[in-house]
Design an enzyme around this catalytic site. Structure first.
Site, mmCIF file in Angstrom:
data_model
loop_
_atom_site.group_PDB
_atom_site.id
_atom_site.type_symbol
_atom_site.label_atom_id
_atom_site.label_comp_id
_atom_site.label_asym_id
_atom_site.label_seq_id
_atom_site.Cartn_x
_atom_site.Cartn_y
_atom_site.Cartn_z
ATOM 1 N N ASN A 85 47.435 16.970 -18.581
ATOM 2 C CA ASN A 85 46.270 16.808 -17.648
ATOM 3 C C ASN A 85 45.319 16.433 -18.429
ATOM 4 O O ASN A 85 45.193 16.608 -19.675
ATOM 5 C CB ASN A 85 46.066 18.288 -17.032
ATOM 6 N N HIS A 115 44.045 25.340 -42.013
ATOM 7 C CA HIS A 115 43.229 25.004 -43.051
ATOM 8 C C HIS A 115 43.226 26.155 -44.229
ATOM 9 O O HIS A 115 44.042 27.153 -43.909
ATOM 10 C CB HIS A 115 41.624 25.012 -42.706
ATOM 11 N N THR A 165 50.736 32.151 -30.719
ATOM 12 C CA THR A 165 50.705 32.057 -32.325
ATOM 13 C C THR A 165 52.199 32.139 -33.023
ATOM 14 O O THR A 165 52.372 32.017 -34.282
ATOM 15 C CB THR A 165 49.833 33.273 -33.044
ATOM 16 N N ARG A 180 51.692 37.249 -25.304
ATOM 17 C CA ARG A 180 52.900 38.127 -25.495
ATOM 18 C C ARG A 180 53.543 38.155 -24.211
ATOM 19 O O ARG A 180 53.241 37.780 -23.079
ATOM 20 C CB ARG A 180 52.306 39.626 -25.464
ATOM 21 N N LYS A 183 57.070 40.256 -17.716
ATOM 22 C CA LYS A 183 58.073 39.778 -16.906
ATOM 23 C C LYS A 183 57.549 38.794 -15.882
ATOM 24 O O LYS A 183 56.419 38.581 -15.318
ATOM 25 C CB LYS A 183 58.256 41.135 -15.953
#
Length: 185
Positions: A85, A115, A165, A180, A183
């Protein structure tokens, strides 16, 4: 480490992004991206005429809305039916594989470059490139950020605004910063 900065980048070694060869490749990508972003939608088609051949691969029906930005283009591989998009940015210093029927919401960012941790290294332009893989039928919500070295499994959902991450297992929903699992509802 030996070889050109481009070779080091491709090998996942520390390289200098200030290298003239890499800058020349980014100029080619910027020109293709500019054309893609500037053409009227009917002239642009699914992917701009200069951008599509620059990509590592684009499957049938893959579509990139404008505006779009990428660093090089040649490290981006889009599966059949992929939809990016408006506002997506892919800093493809490493391979970015996006599987079939993946949907990326507006302003999704994928950053392969990391970096250097030391100020002197950053000033020297030192980076290391880490690949990203997104499995078939995944859905990445708007403004999500995906960092280098991450694999997102088939059918996974990344909530809007999430910062990914770590790897996301198949058929898992993640939200938040850092992302994280939650459900599915």
């Amino acid at each position: 480490m030996t070889g050109s900065e481009r070779t080091k980048m491709a090998a996942g070694e520390w390289y200098s992004c200030l290298d003239p060869e890499l800058e020349a490749l980014r100029v080619v990508a910027r020109d293709a991206v500019f054309e893609h972003n500037s053409l009227p939608p009917r002239q642009r088609g699914e992917i701009g005429p200069r951008l599509k051949p620059l990509l590592g691969g684009a499957g049938d029906g893959a579509r990139i809305e404008a505006p779009f930005h990428c660093a090089y283009g040649f490290n981006i591989f889009l599966g059949d039916g992929v939809f990016l998009n408006a506002g997506c940015t892919i800093l493809d210093t490493a391979i970015v594989r996006i599987g079939k029927r993946v949907l990326l919401g507006p302003n999704v960012q994928i950053y392969c470059a990391e970096h250097h941790k030391e100020a002197a290294g950053r000033q020297a332009g030192l980076e290391i490139a880490k690949p990203v893989e997104i499995g078939d039928s995944a859905w990445i919500g708007g403004t999500a950020i995906i960092l280098g070295g991450v694999t997102i499994g088939k059918g996974a959902i990344v909530g809007a605004g999430a910062v990914v991450t770590r790897d996301v297992p198949a058929n898992t929903t993640v939200v938040g910063n850092p992302a994280r699992p939650v459900k599915r509802g």
